[in-house]
Every structure is written in C-alpha cells, then in structure tokens.
Motif scaffolding. Structure first.
Motif, PDB file in Angstrom:
ATOM      1  N   LEU A 136      -7.700  -4.842  -2.591  1.00  0.00           N
ATOM      2  CA  LEU A 136      -6.708  -4.522  -3.881  1.00  0.00           C
ATOM      3  C   LEU A 136      -5.277  -4.902  -3.488  1.00  0.00           C
ATOM      4  N   PRO A 169      -9.328  -0.792  -0.393  1.00  0.00           N
ATOM      5  CA  PRO A 169      -8.085  -0.772  -0.712  1.00  0.00           C
ATOM      6  C   PRO A 169      -7.148  -2.042  -0.131  1.00  0.00           C
ATOM      7  N   GLU A 220      -5.100  -8.466  -3.694  1.00  0.00           N
ATOM      8  CA  GLU A 220      -5.588  -9.155  -4.808  1.00  0.00           C
ATOM      9  C   GLU A 220      -6.606 -10.225  -4.522  1.00  0.00           C
TER      10      GLU A 220
END
Ligand code: AMP
Length: 178
Positions: A75, A72, A78
């Motif tokens: 993500l 996570p 990015e």
C-alpha cells in the motif's frame, strides 16, 4: 511532537522464544510489534524507505508472516500485493519452485498471472535466516519474466549468512542479530 521511534524501539517489540518450533531454534516472534500500531507503522516505513524511488510494481510477500508486512508495504509503495504460498493454497493457475531444507525439500507457489515481464518486484519477509526461502522466491519471480529489484526483511540473522545465498540481490534488513 514526539520523536520518531528508533530501531531500538522496534527491536524491543520482538520477542525471543527459545526452542520453538524445535529445540535449538531461537524464534523471533513479531507479534508484540504487531500489537503496537506506532512501532508497527514505523517498522513498515523503514522497510519501505530504501525502495521508494524504485518504481516497484509488485510486492511479493512470503507465507505467512511475510503477508503481515508485505500488505502495508505494498500500500505504501502503491504496488500490487502478491502472496507467495505453501503448496496447495492458491486456487488458480500457478507456478512453483522447490528448494532444499536441512532435511528434505519445501516448495512455494505463486499465481501465474500475478507478475509478468513488465513488473519490478520487491520481495518481503519477516526474517532472513539461511536465505533459502528468499532465493527460491526470487527464482520463481524471475521464472515469470519479472525483475527482482530487491528484498526487504524486518530481521536478519547475520550469523546464518543468508546474504551469501542471495548474491547479486539487493538486500535490506532493519534489525540485525549477529
Ligand atoms: P530461511 O529460508 O532459512 O532464510 O528462513 C526464512 C523463513 O523461515 C522465513 O519465512 C522466516 O519466517 C522463518 N524463520 C527462519 N528462522 C526463523 C527464526 N529464528 N525466527 C522466526 N522465523 C524464522
């Protein structure tokens, strides 16, 4: 609107398990945190926040609980996610670093094409204990020519002085046990 969860809310979801995996170790079990999506999300946000402006291109997460936090965080930033694994798990061409344990040695591996000279790497794990694992991870990343921007941990066991093994690294940790 409800108040954002605090560090105390997060720390309440870490379970202490005495004498696991061996006598004398107080194991910090993060699975209750994983069961609570609001607290888990908040922990990920707070671990990510210090590195938001750092143009991280790769998040290197350390087997195995590091994967749960690294995914996570990658993500959110990015950035590409890179698993750093125990020997024999990664299928393609890989680099390897060995490091000393209290008794004997251990090793970590990473795919050779996962990071390169242009990369700015954040290393993620659940617990900073003696610092040997994170120091080895940083060494393996640098061996591939990439830069280590820092390391982020959910938990730091301050009494084990892991930071001392990581001199010169930027270290962030949410929860401290002294
Ligand atoms: P170290 O190399 O001593 O900093 O140990 C770090 C690694 O061991 C991390 O990957 C942690 O997941 C794990 N670890 C060490 N001590 C504990 C603990 N008390 N509770 C949970 N995990 C631990």
């Amino acid at each position: 609107m409800s108040q954002p969860l605090t560090l105390q809310d997060i720390s309440r979801r870490i379970r202490d398990v005495p004498d696991f995996p061996k006598p004398g170790i107080l194991f910090k079990d993060i699975t209750p945190l994983l069961l609570d999506p609001k607290a888990f999300r908040r922990a990920v946000e707070l671990m990510t926040a210090p590195f938001r402006g750092d143009r991280i291109s790769r998040v290197v997460s350390i087997e195995s609980r590091g994967f749960l936090l690294g995914a996570p965080i990658a993500l959110a930033l990015e950035a590409g996610l890179v698993p750093m694994r125990k020997p024999g798990k990664l299928p393609a061409e890989r680099g390897r670093v060995e490091y000393a344990l209290e008794y004997g040695t251990d090793a970590l591996e990473m795919h050779s094409d996962a990071v390169g000279a242009a990369d700015r790497v954040l290393i993620v794990d659940d617990v900073l204990a003696t610092g040997g694992t994170a120091a080895a991870a940083a060494q393996l990343v640098r061996k591939h020519g990439a830069g280590v921007v820092g390391c982020t941990f959910l938990i730091e066991l301050d009494f084990l002085h892991g930071r001392g093994r990581l001199t010169g690294e930027r270290i962030e940790a949410l929860l401290h046990y002294t």
